[in-house]
Design a protein around this motif. Structure first.
Motif, PDB file in Angstrom:
ATOM      1  N   GLU A  78      78.260 103.718  32.832  1.00 24.83           N
ATOM      2  CA  GLU A  78      78.128 102.546  33.717  1.00 24.83           C
ATOM      3  C   GLU A  78      76.702 102.313  34.182  1.00 24.83           C
ATOM      4  O   GLU A  78      76.310 101.178  34.476  1.00 24.83           O
ATOM      5  N   TYR A  79      75.914 103.381  34.252  1.00 22.96           N
ATOM      6  CA  TYR A  79      74.594 103.272  34.888  1.00 22.96           C
ATOM      7  C   TYR A  79      73.453 103.677  33.964  1.00 22.96           C
ATOM      8  O   TYR A  79      72.430 104.188  34.430  1.00 22.96           O
ATOM      9  N   LYS A  80      73.581 103.439  32.687  1.00 21.75           N
ATOM     10  CA  LYS A  80      72.516 103.813  31.743  1.00 21.75           C
ATOM     11  C   LYS A  80      71.216 103.087  32.089  1.00 21.75           C
ATOM     12  O   LYS A  80      71.171 101.861  32.154  1.00 21.75           O
ATOM     13  N   GLU A  81      70.175 103.865  32.356  1.00 21.68           N
ATOM     14  CA  GLU A  81      68.833 103.348  32.666  1.00 21.68           C
ATOM     15  C   GLU A  81      68.852 102.320  33.800  1.00 21.68           C
ATOM     16  O   GLU A  81      68.075 101.373  33.805  1.00 21.68           O
ATOM     17  N   LYS A  82      69.706 102.554  34.788  1.00 21.04           N
ATOM     18  CA  LYS A  82      69.845 101.606  35.906  1.00 21.04           C
ATOM     19  C   LYS A  82      69.100 102.054  37.170  1.00 21.04           C
ATOM     20  O   LYS A  82      68.832 101.251  38.054  1.00 21.04           O
ATOM     21  N   PHE A  83      68.788 103.337  37.280  1.00 28.21           N
ATOM     22  CA  PHE A  83      68.225 103.843  38.536  1.00 28.21           C
ATOM     23  C   PHE A  83      66.699 103.789  38.530  1.00 28.21           C
ATOM     24  O   PHE A  83      66.050 104.137  37.549  1.00 28.21           O
ATOM     25  N   ALA A  84      66.139 103.387  39.684  1.00 33.22           N
ATOM     26  CA  ALA A  84      64.686 103.421  39.875  1.00 33.22           C
ATOM     27  C   ALA A  84      64.241 104.778  40.371  1.00 33.22           C
ATOM     28  O   ALA A  84      63.120 105.217  40.125  1.00 33.22           O
ATOM     29  N   VAL A  85      65.147 105.455  41.094  1.00 33.18           N
ATOM     30  CA  VAL A  85      64.805 106.773  41.649  1.00 33.18           C
ATOM     31  C   VAL A  85      66.085 107.586  41.841  1.00 33.18           C
ATOM     32  O   VAL A  85      67.132 107.045  42.205  1.00 33.18           O
ATOM     33  N   LEU A  86      65.982 108.877  41.560  1.00 31.36           N
ATOM     34  CA  LEU A  86      67.071 109.839  41.770  1.00 31.36           C
ATOM     35  C   LEU A  86      66.534 111.007  42.585  1.00 31.36           C
ATOM     36  O   LEU A  86      65.364 111.374  42.450  1.00 31.36           O
ATOM     37  N   THR A  87      67.409 111.591  43.417  1.00 33.55           N
ATOM     38  CA  THR A  87      67.049 112.841  44.084  1.00 33.55           C
ATOM     39  C   THR A  87      68.072 113.909  43.721  1.00 33.55           C
ATOM     40  O   THR A  87      69.219 113.606  43.383  1.00 33.55           O
ATOM     41  N   ALA A  88      67.630 115.154  43.821  1.00 35.91           N
ATOM     42  CA  ALA A  88      68.525 116.303  43.605  1.00 35.91           C
ATOM     43  C   ALA A  88      68.029 117.433  44.482  1.00 35.91           C
ATOM     44  O   ALA A  88      66.868 117.853  44.382  1.00 35.91           O
ATOM     45  N   ARG A  89      68.909 117.910  45.375  1.00 32.10           N
ATOM     46  CA  ARG A  89      68.542 119.000  46.285  1.00 32.10           C
ATOM     47  C   ARG A  89      69.500 120.161  46.058  1.00 32.10           C
ATOM     48  O   ARG A  89      70.718 119.996  46.143  1.00 32.10           O
ATOM     49  N   ALA A  90      68.923 121.334  45.742  1.00 27.23           N
ATOM     50  CA  ALA A  90      69.722 122.554  45.561  1.00 27.23           C
ATOM     51  C   ALA A  90      70.868 122.337  44.582  1.00 27.23           C
ATOM     52  O   ALA A  90      71.983 122.767  44.814  1.00 27.23           O
ATOM     53  N   LEU A  91      70.583 121.647  43.490  1.00 25.07           N
ATOM     54  CA  LEU A  91      71.641 121.300  42.535  1.00 25.07           C
ATOM     55  C   LEU A  91      71.600 122.160  41.281  1.00 25.07           C
ATOM     56  O   LEU A  91      72.612 122.705  40.863  1.00 25.07           O
ATOM     57  N   SER A  92      70.443 122.282  40.667  1.00 29.16           N
ATOM     58  CA  SER A  92      70.352 122.994  39.394  1.00 29.16           C
ATOM     59  C   SER A  92      68.891 123.273  39.096  1.00 29.16           C
ATOM     60  O   SER A  92      68.000 122.877  39.842  1.00 29.16           O
ATOM     61  N   LYS A  93      68.639 123.971  37.983  1.00 31.24           N
ATOM     62  CA  LYS A  93      67.262 124.227  37.569  1.00 31.24           C
ATOM     63  C   LYS A  93      66.610 122.924  37.094  1.00 31.24           C
ATOM     64  O   LYS A  93      67.276 122.018  36.609  1.00 31.24           O
ATOM     65  N   LEU A  94      65.290 122.880  37.202  1.00 26.48           N
ATOM     66  CA  LEU A  94      64.554 121.680  36.804  1.00 26.48           C
ATOM     67  C   LEU A  94      64.836 121.280  35.362  1.00 26.48           C
ATOM     68  O   LEU A  94      64.962 120.088  35.051  1.00 26.48           O
ATOM     69  N   VAL A  95      64.937 122.264  34.461  1.00 22.50           N
ATOM     70  CA  VAL A  95      65.158 121.944  33.049  1.00 22.50           C
ATOM     71  C   VAL A  95      66.477 121.186  32.862  1.00 22.50           C
ATOM     72  O   VAL A  95      66.575 120.285  32.018  1.00 22.50           O
ATOM     73  N   SER A  96      67.482 121.539  33.670  1.00 24.86           N
ATOM     74  CA  SER A  96      68.769 120.846  33.600  1.00 24.86           C
ATOM     75  C   SER A  96      68.680 119.483  34.267  1.00 24.86           C
ATOM     76  O   SER A  96      69.255 118.496  33.780  1.00 24.86           O
ATOM     77  N   LEU A  97      67.968 119.410  35.381  1.00 18.84           N
ATOM     78  CA  LEU A  97      67.886 118.148  36.132  1.00 18.84           C
ATOM     79  C   LEU A  97      67.181 117.051  35.342  1.00 18.84           C
ATOM     80  O   LEU A  97      67.618 115.899  35.362  1.00 18.84           O
ATOM     81  N   ILE A  98      66.090 117.394  34.655  1.00 17.96           N
ATOM     82  CA  ILE A  98      65.392 116.327  33.913  1.00 17.96           C
ATOM     83  C   ILE A  98      66.238 115.832  32.743  1.00 17.96           C
ATOM     84  O   ILE A  98      66.187 114.656  32.388  1.00 17.96           O
ATOM     85  N   GLU A  99      67.044 116.727  32.163  1.00 13.30           N
ATOM     86  CA  GLU A  99      67.960 116.304  31.095  1.00 13.30           C
ATOM     87  C   GLU A  99      69.029 115.360  31.638  1.00 13.30           C
ATOM     88  O   GLU A  99      69.328 114.322  31.035  1.00 13.30           O
ATOM     89  N   LEU A 100      69.619 115.712  32.791  1.00 10.05           N
ATOM     90  CA  LEU A 100      70.677 114.895  33.376  1.00 10.05           C
ATOM     91  C   LEU A 100      70.149 113.548  33.868  1.00 10.05           C
ATOM     92  O   LEU A 100      70.841 112.523  33.798  1.00 10.05           O
TER      93      LEU A 100
END
Length: 224
Positions: free
Chosen positions: A119-141
């Motif tokens: 539903e949201y492919k390439e729709k976000f201007a900014v995302l945040t993630a706090r205490a969620l996962s390692k950086l390598v996983s976050l940039i992939e997601l």
């Protein structure tokens, strides 16, 4: 920083979450002062980086009780989606947003992050993630969700050079690039935060998203 009226609204939201927390586990923090420090002040640490992102939709990944998403949404005025796969948490957060008449600006989703691009492919201007996962996983997601030039703002309590190096080794593969890193100490004088920002600079060279859970269980590695 947010004005008095906005701060008051954040406090009302926090109070409602702490009240709901007595029945359903939304946060391990129950003390009011600690909650203000770790849920409002800490949430706003990344405000400069979120403000520097392009205009547009904001998403908070792994939002839990709505932090840092709700304080940042209120401080920036951005249309916001809070994402957490625990449906019970998101139902309570949505109820609090409804009660505070915030649900026109801030909505919730209990989809898995890997399913969001439907539903949201390439729709976000900014995302945040706090205490969620390692950086390598976050940039992939984050990569399939961000529009070009969009930013991923990551909150880290402790960031090892190994964790950072893992992400930097595959950032080109997923079309991301680290653009800043900043450390800050909260007002208690002891709680440290590192804010790391990645920008979406191009298309991923592999098909994303991968199957649910693979970003964490089998992190990407650089191709030879």
């Amino acid at each position: 920083m947010a004005d008095d009226q906005t701060m008051s609204l954040m406090q009302c939201y926090l109070a409602s979450i702490l009240e709901a927390n007595k029945v359903t586990n939304l946060t391990r923090i129950t003390d009011g002062e600690q909650a203000r420090l770790l849920h409002i002040e800490d949430s706003l640490v990344g405000l400069p980086e979120v403000n520097e992102a392009p205009d547009g939709l904001y998403g908070d990944l792994g939002s839990g009780g709505g932090f840092p998403g709700v304080p940042l949404a209120l401080a920036t005025g951005r249309t916001t989606l809070l994402v957490d796969s625990v449906k019970k948490k998101m139902a309570i957060v949505q109820s609090v947003l409804d009660d505070l008449l915030l649900s026109e600006q801030i909505s919730t989703s209990s989809e898995r992050i890997e399913d969001l691009p439907l539903e949201y492919k390439e729709k976000f201007a900014v995302l945040t993630a706090r205490a969620l996962s390692k950086l390598v996983s976050l940039i992939e997601l984050a990569s399939p969700l961000l529009k070009k030039g969009g930013r991923l703002v990551c909150y880290k309590a402790q960031l090892s050079s190994e964790e950072l190096d893992e992400a930097l080794a595959v950032q080109d593969l997923v079309g991301m690039r680290m653009i800043s890193q900043r450390e800050i100490c909260l007002s208690d004088g002891e709680t440290m935060r590192t804010i790391v920002v990645f920008e979406k600079v191009g298309k991923s060279r592999i098909k994303l998203p991968r199957r649910i859970g693979l970003a964490q269980k089998q992190p990407l590695r650089p191709r030879n």
